[in-house]
Design an enzyme around this catalytic site. Structure first.
Site, mmCIF file in Angstrom:
data_model
loop_
_atom_site.group_PDB
_atom_site.id
_atom_site.type_symbol
_atom_site.label_atom_id
_atom_site.label_comp_id
_atom_site.label_asym_id
_atom_site.label_seq_id
_atom_site.Cartn_x
_atom_site.Cartn_y
_atom_site.Cartn_z
ATOM 1 N N LYS A 220 -21.073 30.634 -8.475
ATOM 2 C CA LYS A 220 -21.948 31.760 -8.798
ATOM 3 C C LYS A 220 -21.795 32.221 -10.234
ATOM 4 O O LYS A 220 -22.770 32.621 -10.870
ATOM 5 C CB LYS A 220 -21.681 32.936 -7.852
ATOM 6 C CG LYS A 220 -22.237 32.693 -6.461
ATOM 7 C CD LYS A 220 -22.222 33.962 -5.642
ATOM 8 C CE LYS A 220 -22.719 33.693 -4.237
ATOM 9 N NZ LYS A 220 -22.476 34.821 -3.330
ATOM 10 N N LYS B 186 -26.442 22.782 0.487
ATOM 11 C CA LYS B 186 -26.600 23.617 1.681
ATOM 12 C C LYS B 186 -27.872 24.470 1.579
ATOM 13 O O LYS B 186 -28.322 24.786 0.468
ATOM 14 C CB LYS B 186 -25.359 24.481 1.924
ATOM 15 C CG LYS B 186 -25.227 25.649 1.016
ATOM 16 C CD LYS B 186 -24.143 26.629 1.459
ATOM 17 C CE LYS B 186 -24.156 27.766 0.445
ATOM 18 N NZ LYS B 186 -23.219 28.823 0.618
ATOM 19 N N LYS C 48 -30.130 31.072 0.237
ATOM 20 C CA LYS C 48 -31.110 32.064 -0.236
ATOM 21 C C LYS C 48 -31.431 31.860 -1.701
ATOM 22 O O LYS C 48 -32.508 32.208 -2.163
ATOM 23 C CB LYS C 48 -30.499 33.476 -0.140
ATOM 24 C CG LYS C 48 -30.434 34.041 1.246
ATOM 25 C CD LYS C 48 -29.642 35.354 1.265
ATOM 26 C CE LYS C 48 -29.191 35.613 2.685
ATOM 27 N NZ LYS C 48 -28.311 36.753 2.860
HETATM 28 P P1 TYM Z 1 -23.719 35.120 3.605
HETATM 29 O O1 TYM Z 1 -24.476 36.402 3.605
HETATM 30 O O2 TYM Z 1 -23.892 34.195 2.449
HETATM 31 O O3 TYM Z 1 -24.021 34.302 4.910
HETATM 32 C C1 TYM Z 1 -23.915 34.895 6.189
HETATM 33 C C2 TYM Z 1 -23.417 33.892 7.212
HETATM 34 O O4 TYM Z 1 -24.288 32.762 7.273
HETATM 35 C C3 TYM Z 1 -23.538 31.570 7.090
HETATM 36 N N1 TYM Z 1 -24.363 30.602 6.358
HETATM 37 C C4 TYM Z 1 -24.596 29.353 6.784
HETATM 38 N N2 TYM Z 1 -24.199 28.701 7.903
HETATM 39 C C5 TYM Z 1 -24.620 27.422 8.053
HETATM 40 N N3 TYM Z 1 -25.400 26.781 7.152
HETATM 41 C C6 TYM Z 1 -25.821 27.392 6.014
HETATM 42 N N4 TYM Z 1 -26.605 26.771 5.140
HETATM 43 C C7 TYM Z 1 -25.418 28.751 5.795
HETATM 44 N N5 TYM Z 1 -25.640 29.657 4.813
HETATM 45 C C8 TYM Z 1 -24.986 30.773 5.178
HETATM 46 C C9 TYM Z 1 -22.325 31.986 6.271
HETATM 47 O O5 TYM Z 1 -21.263 31.073 6.392
HETATM 48 C C10 TYM Z 1 -22.007 33.337 6.878
HETATM 49 O O6 TYM Z 1 -21.258 33.191 8.067
HETATM 50 N N6 TYM Z 1 -19.122 36.481 2.205
HETATM 51 C C11 TYM Z 1 -20.037 36.442 3.335
HETATM 52 C C12 TYM Z 1 -20.285 37.786 3.991
HETATM 53 C C13 TYM Z 1 -19.050 38.538 4.394
HETATM 54 C C14 TYM Z 1 -18.234 38.238 5.488
HETATM 55 C C15 TYM Z 1 -17.220 39.248 5.493
HETATM 56 C C16 TYM Z 1 -18.246 37.234 6.474
HETATM 57 C C17 TYM Z 1 -18.549 39.660 3.774
HETATM 58 N N7 TYM Z 1 -17.449 40.087 4.451
HETATM 59 C C18 TYM Z 1 -16.208 39.249 6.459
HETATM 60 C C19 TYM Z 1 -17.211 37.251 7.437
HETATM 61 C C20 TYM Z 1 -16.214 38.251 7.416
HETATM 62 C C21 TYM Z 1 -21.375 35.888 2.850
HETATM 63 O O7 TYM Z 1 -21.718 36.010 1.706
HETATM 64 O O8 TYM Z 1 -22.159 35.416 3.827
#
Ligand code: TYM
Length: 339
Positions: A118, A201, A204
């Protein structure tokens, strides 16, 4: 000294920074709904403080947060069974994050692949919050003494860091206060790939809208994106081994398996030998059948913002019953006067 039994508790979060896509649904939301039915106390969080590590338009952030809340509920999270919260409404997350900023080491943060991706080449211009992002994530989880964290594959390194932070805190203060969390990365779709490039992957931030299916896409758009998805000229194999060097084919089969609650082998037993001309329309029908009702329910819920805000206010109250005592005890351990 063990202060806690660490009863099983699930926590996970999603950023409210734009449309939810199929990766978020299959890698996270759908699995949260499945976990909820197993009777373990679960907390699900819209992580708005994480979202602002890159600039967000204030009106869009509000809208995306409410939309995400609607998405959680539409995907099956019941606010009567699970605690549904918005991160900034539970101030203990940010308070514990500061403590963890003082526990985590610069070197640990600098090794995070998401930070490197990022921040890119111009790390000097990235926000300090983006660098500290994983410490806030550790705080999200550990402020509940959560033990299990269902996520997609891309969050694995952050969860390993969460374990390192908990272990270092416990060691530095000679306590057994924070649990070492278990990442829960299971199922056929823990890493849904871009529809345009099987080596990237689904995300967004991909500039190509054709690379992802959004939860808000209508049936025609979904069908069109799947029809145009990159594939190879061969027929589908009858066994998983046959997908080894075919990332695009593997991705579509994984998506089919996750949507239909089957294993990849079960799917291939059914579709092995088919050409993509046959398989793609079947996949599109399945995606529309599974996602259509969620999209419809999301827009129904979005029509009543007051109700969404009420759910989040109540979730925050329930959450603080857990987080306030854990923060207080953390402050006592550290030696803060007044804790
Ligand atoms: P974020 O918002 O990017 O994504 C949310 C969840 O979706 C999953 N994900 C995917 N799974 C499979 N294939 C994909 N292409 C894909 N893209 C996204 C992510 O693995 C995630 O589970 N840092 C985290 C948010 C967060 C969090 C936490 C998660 C903040 N605090 C505490 C767990 C526990 C994030 O940016 O997810």
């Amino acid at each position: 000294m063990s202060e806690n039994q660490f009863t099983p508790r699930v926590f996970s979060g999603i950023q409210p920074s734009g449309d939810l896509h199929l990766g978020n649904y299959l890698g996270a939301l759908k699995r949260f709904a499945d976990a909820q039915e197993q009777g373990v106390q679960s907390i699900y969080c819209m992580v708005d403080l994480h979202a602002i590590t890159v600039w967000q338009d204030p009106a869009d952030l509000k809208k995306s947060t409410r939309e995400l809340c609607a998405g959680f509920i539409a995907a099956g999270i019941d606010p009567e069974k699970s605690i549904l919260i918005n991160q900034s409404q539970v101030p203990e997350h940010a308070q514990l994050a500061w403590v963890f900023n003082c526990v985590a080491r610069m070197g640990w943060m600098g090794r995070m692949t998401q930070w490197k991706d990022k921040a890119g080449k111009n790390a000097e211009a990235a926000s300090l919050g983006l660098f500290a992002y994983p410490a806030l994530m550790a705080a999200d989880i550990l402020i509940y003494h959560a033990t299990h964290v269902p996520v997609g594959e891309d969050q694995k390194q952050h969860l390993e860091l969460t374990r390192d932070i908990a272990a270092k805190f416990n060691h530095d203060y000679d306590v057994d206060f924070f649990p070492l969390v278990e990442p829960v990365i299971e199922g056929a779709a823990t890493r849904v790939m871009s529809l345009r490039d099987g080596s990237k992957k689904m995300s967004k931030s991909d500039p190509s809208p054709a690379s992802r299916i959004n939860l808000t896409d209508d049936a025609d758009t979904i069908a069109k994106k799947i029809r145009k998805a990159k594939t190879d000229p061969d027929a589908l194999p009858s066994e998983a081994d046959g997908l080894k060097d075919r990332p695009e084919a593997r991705n579509l089969v994984n998506i089919y398996a996750a949507l239909s609650d089957q294993t990849v082998d079960q799917v291939l037993a059914e579709v092995g030998g088919q050409q993509f001309g046959t398989f793609k329309p079947a996949l599109a029908d399945l995606a529309v059948a599974k996602m259509g009702p969620i999209t419809a329910e999301m827009s129904r819920l979005m029509a009543d913002e007051v109700e969404i805000d009420r759910i989040l206010a109540r979730g925050a109250e329930q959450a603080r019953e857990i987080t306030a005592p854990i923060l207080k005890r953390t402050y006592e351990i550290i030696g803060m006067v007044g804790a």
